[in-house]
Design an enzyme around this catalytic site. Structure first.
Site, PDB file in Angstrom:
ATOM      1  N   ALA A 104      -3.423   8.695  52.780  1.00  0.00           N
ATOM      2  CA  ALA A 104      -4.674   9.181  51.904  1.00  0.00           C
ATOM      3  C   ALA A 104      -5.123   9.108  52.267  1.00  0.00           C
ATOM      4  O   ALA A 104      -6.947   9.423  52.234  1.00  0.00           O
ATOM      5  CB  ALA A 104      -5.381   6.520  51.872  1.00  0.00           C
ATOM      6  N   ASN A 134      -9.933  -3.182  53.010  1.00  0.00           N
ATOM      7  CA  ASN A 134      -9.358  -2.796  53.596  1.00  0.00           C
ATOM      8  C   ASN A 134      -9.176  -4.542  55.009  1.00  0.00           C
ATOM      9  O   ASN A 134      -8.181  -5.058  55.152  1.00  0.00           O
ATOM     10  CB  ASN A 134      -8.241  -1.775  54.577  1.00  0.00           C
ATOM     11  CG  ASN A 134     -10.136  -1.362  55.109  1.00  0.00           C
ATOM     12  OD1 ASN A 134     -10.804  -0.997  54.827  1.00  0.00           O
ATOM     13  ND2 ASN A 134      -9.844  -1.066  56.584  1.00  0.00           N
ATOM     14  N   GLN A 184      -6.012   0.026  48.875  1.00  0.00           N
ATOM     15  CA  GLN A 184      -5.615  -1.436  48.914  1.00  0.00           C
ATOM     16  C   GLN A 184      -6.109  -2.223  47.391  1.00  0.00           C
ATOM     17  O   GLN A 184      -5.503  -3.208  46.705  1.00  0.00           O
ATOM     18  CB  GLN A 184      -6.762  -2.265  49.202  1.00  0.00           C
ATOM     19  CG  GLN A 184      -6.706  -2.156  50.587  1.00  0.00           C
ATOM     20  CD  GLN A 184      -5.494  -2.430  51.665  1.00  0.00           C
ATOM     21  OE1 GLN A 184      -5.444  -3.244  51.424  1.00  0.00           O
ATOM     22  NE2 GLN A 184      -5.239  -2.030  52.546  1.00  0.00           N
ATOM     23  N   SER A 221      -2.205   5.309  48.895  1.00  0.00           N
ATOM     24  CA  SER A 221      -1.070   5.683  50.161  1.00  0.00           C
ATOM     25  C   SER A 221       0.197   4.759  49.373  1.00  0.00           C
ATOM     26  O   SER A 221       0.406   3.385  49.399  1.00  0.00           O
ATOM     27  CB  SER A 221      -1.605   5.415  51.190  1.00  0.00           C
ATOM     28  OG  SER A 221      -1.263   5.175  52.484  1.00  0.00           O
ATOM     29  N   ALA A 222       1.427   5.076  50.039  1.00  0.00           N
ATOM     30  CA  ALA A 222       2.319   4.342  49.335  1.00  0.00           C
ATOM     31  C   ALA A 222       2.756   3.368  50.127  1.00  0.00           C
ATOM     32  O   ALA A 222       3.339   2.296  49.341  1.00  0.00           O
ATOM     33  CB  ALA A 222       3.480   5.165  49.280  1.00  0.00           C
ATOM     34  N   HIS A 223       2.531   2.810  51.183  1.00  0.00           N
ATOM     35  CA  HIS A 223       3.209   1.747  51.813  1.00  0.00           C
ATOM     36  C   HIS A 223       2.559   1.076  51.693  1.00  0.00           C
ATOM     37  O   HIS A 223       2.551  -0.152  52.666  1.00  0.00           O
ATOM     38  CB  HIS A 223       3.131   1.965  53.753  1.00  0.00           C
ATOM     39  CG  HIS A 223       1.715   2.374  54.382  1.00  0.00           C
ATOM     40  ND1 HIS A 223       1.003   1.486  54.913  1.00  0.00           N
ATOM     41  CD2 HIS A 223       1.137   3.731  54.061  1.00  0.00           C
ATOM     42  CE1 HIS A 223       0.338   2.162  55.517  1.00  0.00           C
ATOM     43  NE2 HIS A 223      -0.188   3.464  55.227  1.00  0.00           N
ATOM     44  N   THR A 268       6.122  21.799  52.792  1.00  0.00           N
ATOM     45  CA  THR A 268       7.524  21.182  51.603  1.00  0.00           C
ATOM     46  C   THR A 268       7.287  19.670  51.319  1.00  0.00           C
ATOM     47  O   THR A 268       7.411  18.550  52.641  1.00  0.00           O
ATOM     48  CB  THR A 268       8.771  21.451  52.535  1.00  0.00           C
ATOM     49  OG1 THR A 268       9.132  22.632  52.554  1.00  0.00           O
ATOM     50  CG2 THR A 268      10.497  20.883  51.345  1.00  0.00           C
ATOM     51  N   CYS A 323      -6.539  -0.695  61.649  1.00  0.00           N
ATOM     52  CA  CYS A 323      -6.652   0.918  62.226  1.00  0.00           C
ATOM     53  C   CYS A 323      -7.846   1.103  63.152  1.00  0.00           C
ATOM     54  O   CYS A 323      -7.460   2.158  63.701  1.00  0.00           O
ATOM     55  CB  CYS A 323      -7.372   1.590  60.771  1.00  0.00           C
ATOM     56  SG  CYS A 323      -6.260   1.402  58.883  1.00  0.00           S
TER      57      CYS A 323
END
Length: 360
Positions: free
Chosen positions: A72, A140, A168, A184-186, A222, A304
């Site tokens: 993100a 968050n 979130q 964000s995927a995680h 890639t 963070c």
């Protein structure tokens, strides 16, 4: 060990892990292909990415495209810098530093105030040259849900783009209407190291890193079929379980509120995602508390900013003193958290806090 730090990251979903393994080597050792290569292995990898793109896109509004990024933070940088031009970026006082620091580095910025509950009022004044408004959907640190629909309308009235940090929110609630949305995927049981920027059709962005331009000429490098496949699987499961996960989080929230009834809540009790509890206790030594509760994984403010020694800018923005901010903790839960988990964790944390009261 009990994990209660879901705002920092979420456990990897088994479905996401399985999808990733298939694209690391595969059952016959051929799943490692470069998705930008024209041969069979490359085409297989590219097909996996496009399936994942469809799954990730399904959780966004219609009428846009998904650009895969490294997370993100990269997505927000691309949105803010890539939309370019002169004018100010107006952002809420409780945005993630990926928004705040990037906006401050541009041609102009304006900080939008929040009230004591963490809500950012869309009726406040904007600079006349505002080119973008950035207000995150779910915070968050304190879990407060912003009036995103009202901010979207305000941006349109001002002739500005509306950018949403939905990290979130994505996979938990319906994502807000906007021009640019970062995820964000995680944070929804996918892997770390992959995210996405959703770009509404007709929005003109400029690439911020040069190279092969693999992602629609906007993002070079890639792509990782394994990470993206994991992201897609996590998004697919989240779409199926969104209502169920939300109900589960709410049940845990109401129980947590009773378990910590003598603690002060930071942020709104109503406009909030129910997988977050940010609370404080006067005089609490949070460092000592975390040391004495080592079997519980929780956070002292935003993960963070941990280790910086500075009070949370989010807690300061809602009017807390330095002492109040430093006596706050954040507990987060979700799909894989049980009622037994939170009851055991709360018992340990409350007992350790009472011990501080006893010995001073």
């Amino acid at each position: 060990m009990i994990y209660l730090d879901y705002q920092a990251t979420t456990p990897l979903a088994p479905e996401a892990r399985d999808a990733m393994l298939r694209h690391l080597d595969g059952p016959d050792g051929t799943g490692f292909g470069n998705p930008h290569s024209p041969h069979k292995f490359g085409r297989q990898a590219a097909a996996a990415i496009e399936l994942a793109r469809e799954r990730v896109a399904a959780l966004f509004p219609s009428g846009g495209q998904v650009i895969f990024t490294g997370g993100a933070t990269e997505a927000l940088n691309l949105a803010i810098r890539g939309s370019g031009g002169s004018g100010a970026v107006a952002f809420s006082a409780i945005e993630h530093s990926a928004v705040g620091d990037t906006a401050r580095d541009g041609s102009g910025h304006h900080v939008l105030a929040v009230d004591e509950y963490g809500v950012c009022d869309p009726s406040q004044d904007l600079p006349k040259d505002t080119r973008m408004i950035a207000v995150m959907q779910v915070n968050n640190e304190i879990g407060v849900v912003q009036p995103s629909a009202d901010w979207h309308r305000r941006a349109k009235e001002a002739g500005a783009l509306f950018c949403v940090d939905a990290v979130q929110a994505y996979g938990k609630v319906a994502v807000a209407e906007a021009d640019l949305i970062a995820v964000s995927a995680h944070k929804l049981h996918g892997p770390k190291g992959v995210g996405a920027l959703w770009v509404r059709d007709g929005i003109d962005l400029k690439q911020q890193q040069t190279g092969g331009g693999q992602e629609a000429g906007l993002r070079s490098g890639t792509l990782s079929p394994a990470l993206i496949a994991g992201f897609g699987a996590a998004a697919h499961i989240a779409a199926d379980r969104m209502e169920q996960d939300a109900e589960h989080a709410a049940q845990l929230w109401h129980r947590m509120r009773t378990l910590f009834e003598r603690w002060e809540l930071n942020g709104s009790a109503d406009a909030r995602w129910h997988g977050n509890l940010n609370i404080r206790k006067e005089g609490l030594d949070v460092s000592r508390l975390m040391s004495e509760c080592r079997t519980i994984m929780f956070s002292a403010g935003s993960a963070c900013a941990s280790g910086s020694g500075r009070p949370s800018h989010v807690l300061k923005a809602i009017g807390l003193t330095d002492a109040q901010a430093k006596s706050s903790i954040r507990l987060g839960w979700g799909r894989y958290t049980t009622m037994d988990d939170i009851e055991k964790a709360a018992g340990i944390i409350v007992a350790a806090a009472k011990e501080q009261d006893q010995w001073g």
